[in-house]
Enzyme design. Sequence first.
Site, PDB file in Angstrom:
ATOM      1  CB  SER A 167      20.521 -22.157  19.144  1.00  0.00           C
ATOM      2  OG  SER A 167      21.524 -23.127  19.082  1.00  0.00           O
TER       3      SER A 167
ATOM      4  CG  HIS B 169      22.680 -22.511  14.292  1.00  0.00           C
ATOM      5  ND1 HIS B 169      21.536 -23.255  14.479  1.00  0.00           N
ATOM      6  CD2 HIS B 169      23.090 -22.139  15.524  1.00  0.00           C
ATOM      7  CE1 HIS B 169      21.282 -23.337  15.768  1.00  0.00           C
ATOM      8  NE2 HIS B 169      22.209 -22.662  16.427  1.00  0.00           N
TER       9      HIS B 169
END
Length: 713
Positions: A573, A688
Amino acid sequence: MTSTTAPDGTTRASDAATSVETADPYAWLEDVDGTEPLAWVREHNADAEAALAASARFEELRSGILQVLDSTEKIPAVAQRGAHLYNFWTDAEHVRGVWRRTTWASYRTADPQWEVLIDVDALAEAEGVGWVWHGARVLRPSLTRALVALSRGGADADVTREFDLTTRSFVEDGFSRPESKGGMGWADATGDAVFVYTDVGEGSMTTSGYPRTVRRWRRGSALAESSEIFAGEVTDLSIAAVHDTTPGFERDFVVRARAFYDSDTYLLGDDDVLTRLDVPRSSEPGVHREWLTVELREDWAVAGRTYPGGALLAVRFDDFLAGAPDFEVLYAPTATTSLAGMSWTRHHLVLNILDDVTNRLEVLTPPTGAGAPWRRRPLDLGGGSTRVELPELATIAVGAVDPDEEDALWVTTSGFLSPTTLSRLDLDTDGATTAVEPLKALPAFFDATGLHVEQHFVTSADGTRVPYFQVSREPVADDAQVRPAPTLLTGYGGFEISRLPGYSGSVGRSWLERGGVYVVANIRGGGEYGPSWHQAALQEKRHRSYEDFAAVARDLVARGVTDPAHLGAQGGSNGGLLVGNMLTGYPELFGAVVCQVPLLDMKRYSHLLAGASWMAEYGDPDAPEQWEFIRTFSPYHLFDPAVAHPPVLFTTSTRDDRVHPGHARKMAAKMLEAGKDVTYYENIEGGHGGAATNAQAAFMQALAFEFLWQRLT
């Protein structure tokens, strides 16, 4: 960044077509589910599997990680609601998991008996949807209903359905929110109304892809007929509402998040009148019973006093609303300390303070009369055989068991080499510990014999002192350990998120037991030293994060731990952006890079999925003066094919609707065309987090560890 196309149907493909597509030969890879992009993904997935997943060592890594993730000896984390303790659980038999509950008496035994409420695997099979659990909100005080959130494949977008805890079934014609980013929560104690913030049609979502409005939806009516309570601007981040169920202090609040670190909180009164809490928009207000707390991110001058950023303030809520902001300073930061968290019990406020990234706990007791001071004392972790034992350089976390009714705490400890433990600690009305009850402990998932943990500090490029943790073999007189050692350096450096010591059976089995050194860097951009540590690496100062990480890498070499050929970097991320900048800005420092669910194209990031919500962190690339500094940390634009780069593994998820998979796809394609050593793998599910099941997570983690072993050993 709190882990399909966005729910409002926009991937901003039109922007790509009109402004970038002609200049960017890889823009076509932004079409998440396009036929050609997915064919490209499958081709490179096959290459990655052939290169990394075909060996006996990979299978040993994968199965070892899966044993940890599926272990029936994991600590079942629970939340108390009335007489029951609720838990969500996954293992080899429950791949997608079960939501279940038990009693305190049963939980205290070695083998608790659980009542299964929802079997997500059975639900997924019955409905033909790869459901992933996103949590539940139990109606209080009746505890008869729950609002259950489920996601297709692990995406942020999810659905919410009403569930009957008595019949253990979904409520026919009950509240049901269609798939969207957003959420739904109970709006009162009756269960006949909910607050809903979701996609309700054109104009109801922000440019970040989150809800722009919050509504009160009453039972028996259609969602389209629900009454709008508040609408933010389309450029806001998101809008939400919450009902405070505390007996005697029932209140409703609306939160308008303009951006990260920029929010307004409103008290929702009769006739839906909104009263804004007059605190700094960058602060975090909280209300518990009669008290308002305000955690500051920046200095605040009010009522003739100036309070420092990073401080925690308190005042009686009614006095504050009446215009008397006579705050008590409950915590003020120092050069080495920051507030890591706080937890209210019925009568106390427990502060968790980081001092050079080491926890200490304090119990604060508010005054009962006007003018009396708050009382404070260190949290007593007990004595003798019932003491909560703290390993050196470990993390301790606390949370209230039931802040409405009890002065009891969950106490969790975890260290790099010390398996996680869970205890219950009870306080009396003065804040003194009356009992410590060990409840659960993880088994040792790996052999830590000969391993030890150290904390080091290094001076970054601008003179800032930066800490990092190192887990490695203890030195011996004849030092049989081969030097330099394969070393894995990880970090994050963003969004005020701290990287703290923690037990990982996967890292232990896959890296430490095999002779690797594991390092966690506490770089700027995180929260280890409070808001100022984060703000030191925002926007035009972003390079400070990368200078800090590079300084740690150099220090590992200078101290003789490793050398660049044996040093790997891993991040996901925002951490993927971090290691992407190592790849392009500091390639000489590393022998391999693992870049997971990353941001990389910082010119396009604000036009892809939730990217617009992070402009407070990185800046606005559409503003020419801001693009001038953003381009200095955009790996996609910094890549120079003439430079020698370390081998890199990119991983992402097709179903990630937060950080667009196009970042990893395009960077991999660009580097591959330049003839670089690139491995690419994209999981179809996972959101995610990169994986929707333990099996997928084990496979993805094993890919990374196998890649690192191949390149660094």
